[in-house]
Design a protein around this motif. Structure first.
Motif, PDB file in Angstrom:
ATOM      1  N   ASP A   1       0.650  -1.000   0.210  1.00 11.49           N
ATOM      2  CA  ASP A   1       0.009  -0.016  -0.033  1.00 11.49           C
ATOM      3  C   ASP A   1       0.742   1.323  -0.048  1.00 11.49           C
ATOM      4  N   ALA A   2       1.114   1.654  -1.186  1.00 13.18           N
ATOM      5  CA  ALA A   2       2.252   3.053  -1.367  1.00 13.18           C
ATOM      6  C   ALA A   2       1.487   4.124  -0.631  1.00 13.18           C
ATOM      7  N   GLU A   3       0.054   4.169  -0.705  1.00 13.53           N
ATOM      8  CA  GLU A   3      -0.270   5.475  -0.392  1.00 13.53           C
ATOM      9  C   GLU A   3      -0.259   5.589   1.438  1.00 13.53           C
ATOM     10  N   LEU A   4      -0.407   4.269   2.159  1.00 15.89           N
ATOM     11  CA  LEU A   4      -0.319   4.215   3.424  1.00 15.89           C
ATOM     12  C   LEU A   4       1.140   4.302   3.954  1.00 15.89           C
ATOM     13  N   ALA A   5       2.216   3.817   2.990  1.00 17.97           N
ATOM     14  CA  ALA A   5       3.648   3.998   3.183  1.00 17.97           C
ATOM     15  C   ALA A   5       3.956   5.483   3.387  1.00 17.97           C
ATOM     16  N   GLU A   6       3.503   6.237   2.248  1.00 12.42           N
ATOM     17  CA  GLU A   6       3.825   7.451   2.147  1.00 12.42           C
ATOM     18  C   GLU A   6       3.087   8.465   3.338  1.00 12.42           C
ATOM     19  N   LYS A   7       2.014   7.962   3.808  1.00 12.25           N
ATOM     20  CA  LYS A   7       1.337   8.818   4.905  1.00 12.25           C
ATOM     21  C   LYS A   7       2.092   8.416   6.075  1.00 12.25           C
ATOM     22  N   PHE A   8       2.457   7.336   6.250  1.00 12.70           N
ATOM     23  CA  PHE A   8       3.476   7.013   7.621  1.00 12.70           C
ATOM     24  C   PHE A   8       4.730   7.832   7.546  1.00 12.70           C
ATOM     25  N   TRP A   9       5.213   7.894   6.417  1.00 13.95           N
ATOM     26  CA  TRP A   9       6.831   8.427   6.251  1.00 13.95           C
ATOM     27  C   TRP A   9       6.143  10.045   6.451  1.00 13.95           C
ATOM     28  N   VAL A  10       5.307  10.813   5.961  1.00 12.58           N
ATOM     29  CA  VAL A  10       4.919  11.963   6.248  1.00 12.58           C
ATOM     30  C   VAL A  10       5.094  12.342   7.989  1.00 12.58           C
ATOM     31  N   VAL A  11       4.189  11.346   8.399  1.00 11.93           N
ATOM     32  CA  VAL A  11       4.310  11.545   9.716  1.00 11.93           C
ATOM     33  C   VAL A  11       5.367  11.284  10.462  1.00 11.93           C
ATOM     34  N   ARG A  12       6.322  10.213  10.190  1.00 12.70           N
ATOM     35  CA  ARG A  12       7.478   9.839  10.613  1.00 12.70           C
ATOM     36  C   ARG A  12       8.360  11.001  10.678  1.00 12.70           C
ATOM     37  N   LYS A  13       8.640  11.837   9.763  1.00 18.24           N
ATOM     38  CA  LYS A  13       9.490  12.809   9.472  1.00 18.24           C
ATOM     39  C   LYS A  13       9.237  14.197  10.379  1.00 18.24           C
ATOM     40  N   SER A  14       8.173  14.181  10.624  1.00 15.53           N
ATOM     41  CA  SER A  14       7.418  15.105  11.862  1.00 15.53           C
ATOM     42  C   SER A  14       7.727  14.827  13.176  1.00 15.53           C
ATOM     43  N   GLU A  15       8.739  15.535  14.063  1.00 12.01           N
ATOM     44  CA  GLU A  15       8.930  15.357  15.366  1.00 12.01           C
ATOM     45  C   GLU A  15       7.861  15.290  16.115  1.00 12.01           C
ATOM     46  N   GLY A  16       6.991  16.516  15.820  1.00 11.40           N
ATOM     47  CA  GLY A  16       5.817  16.645  16.751  1.00 11.40           C
ATOM     48  C   GLY A  16       4.744  15.291  16.754  1.00 11.40           C
ATOM     49  N   ALA A  17       4.359  14.984  15.450  1.00 11.92           N
ATOM     50  CA  ALA A  17       3.426  14.025  15.106  1.00 11.92           C
ATOM     51  C   ALA A  17       3.864  12.643  15.441  1.00 11.92           C
ATOM     52  N   SER A  18       5.291  12.415  15.444  1.00 12.55           N
ATOM     53  CA  SER A  18       5.850  11.163  15.760  1.00 12.55           C
ATOM     54  C   SER A  18       5.664  11.037  17.470  1.00 12.55           C
ATOM     55  N   ALA A  19       6.034  12.289  18.099  1.00  7.48           N
ATOM     56  CA  ALA A  19       5.689  12.008  19.481  1.00  7.48           C
ATOM     57  C   ALA A  19       4.658  11.971  19.833  1.00  7.48           C
ATOM     58  N   GLU A  20       3.590  12.714  19.282  1.00  8.57           N
ATOM     59  CA  GLU A  20       2.040  12.217  19.658  1.00  8.57           C
ATOM     60  C   GLU A  20       1.629  11.018  19.336  1.00  8.57           C
ATOM     61  N   LEU A  21       2.180  10.265  18.330  1.00 13.24           N
ATOM     62  CA  LEU A  21       1.510   8.866  18.051  1.00 13.24           C
ATOM     63  C   LEU A  21       2.668   7.888  18.765  1.00 13.24           C
ATOM     64  N   GLY A  22       3.635   8.403  19.643  1.00 11.36           N
ATOM     65  CA  GLY A  22       4.239   7.218  20.358  1.00 11.36           C
ATOM     66  C   GLY A  22       5.487   6.574  19.640  1.00 11.36           C
ATOM     67  N   PHE A  23       5.853   7.071  18.347  1.00 12.17           N
ATOM     68  CA  PHE A  23       6.618   6.529  17.682  1.00 12.17           C
ATOM     69  C   PHE A  23       8.210   6.751  18.546  1.00 12.17           C
ATOM     70  N   TYR A  24       9.225   5.637  17.930  1.00  8.24           N
ATOM     71  CA  TYR A  24      10.549   6.247  18.576  1.00  8.24           C
ATOM     72  C   TYR A  24      11.191   7.455  18.009  1.00  8.24           C
ATOM     73  N   PRO A  25      11.537   8.255  18.951  1.00  7.34           N
ATOM     74  CA  PRO A  25      12.348   9.271  18.361  1.00  7.34           C
ATOM     75  C   PRO A  25      13.624   9.069  17.519  1.00  7.34           C
TER      76      PRO A  25
END
Length: 250
Positions: A206-230
């Motif tokens: 799912d390329a669309e989901l992968a791209e959406k995840f990558w956009v979130v992952r690049k954002s320090e604030g969004a990653s922190a809110e979703l609990g992703f490892y910094p």
């Protein structure tokens, strides 16, 4: 009829002598008799009452409430309350264990972590944080996307081979940065290819989901809110550039 002293009862129930005496003092569970010297003497029935008190105490019921219901509550109700408390405790233990796994995996990446990361192990509301992250996920990803990510996205609290794969990717990028290697270098391109393979496995094509995840992952604030490892911004920028060069060359 057999009688047991306060000390024998305390040892039998695994509580302090002071506790047994206190329950008598507040008239919660009184001994059947006292001898001429005032020594408390308990029967098996008294001990059963004390066991009921201890079970109810484990459900976080206040002593004043236990006193009101002790002689009316059924054994089934006691067991159901105890079962509920055990299930709640299991959830807390599972969350604490997950957090410990996360810290161990963080150590693999960082070699050192701050002491404040250990504070949740002392009883901080891990369940509240988990619910907050779940609510944030719902704002960003659809229900179907969340299912895919929940099933396939490696989590730091897990300890499978998949987590190690991503940890090694980050370590390899850190090494490239330390050695001054560019995203377009052979090492950088091999990393990008490995990430593409892992992404294909994770997002099921799912390329669309992968791209959406990558956009979130690049954002320090969004990653922190979703609990992703910094992850350090330099690492993310290196990876993004390496993947762009791979796409161009292919």
């Amino acid at each position: 009829m057999n009688y047991f002293s306060s000390g024998e009862v305390a040892k039998k129930l695994g509580v302090s002598l002071r506790t047994v005496r206190y329950y008598d003092d507040i008239e919660l569970v009184e001994p059947t008799k006292k001898d001429d010297s005032g020594r408390r003497l308990y029967t098996e029935e008294d001990i059963l009452q004390l066991q009921k008190v201890l079970l109810l105490k484990e459900t976080a019921m206040p002593l004043k409430d236990i006193q009101k219901v002790l002689n009316q509550i059924t054994m089934e109700r006691v067991l159901l309350l105890h079962k509920g408390q055990l299930e709640e405790n299991l959830v807390k233990v599972k969350l604490s264990l997950d957090h410990t796994h996360s810290l161990l995996n963080m150590l693999k990446l960082e070699k050192d972590i701050q002491w404040e990361h250990l504070i949740p192990l002392l009883g901080e509301d891990l369940e509240g944080k988990r619910q907050q992250r779940a609510a944030e996920m719902e704002l960003v990803f659809s229900e179907e996307e969340q299912v895919v990510m929940q099933q396939n996205l490696p989590k730091l609290e897990d300890n499978p081979v998949e987590v190690a794969k991503w940890i090694n990717i980050i370590k390899r990028i850190e090494l490239c940065l330390a050695e001054g290697k560019k995203p377009g270098s052979e090492a950088g391109q091999l990393i990008a290819e490995d990430v593409m393979i892992l992404s294909e496995e994770t997002f099921k094509g799912d390329a669309e989901l992968a791209e959406k995840f990558w956009v979130v992952r690049k954002s320090e604030g969004a990653s922190a809110e979703l609990g992703f490892y910094p992850v350090r911004q330099e690492v993310l920028e290196f990876l993004e550039e390496a993947m762009k060069e791979t796409a161009v060359s292919s």
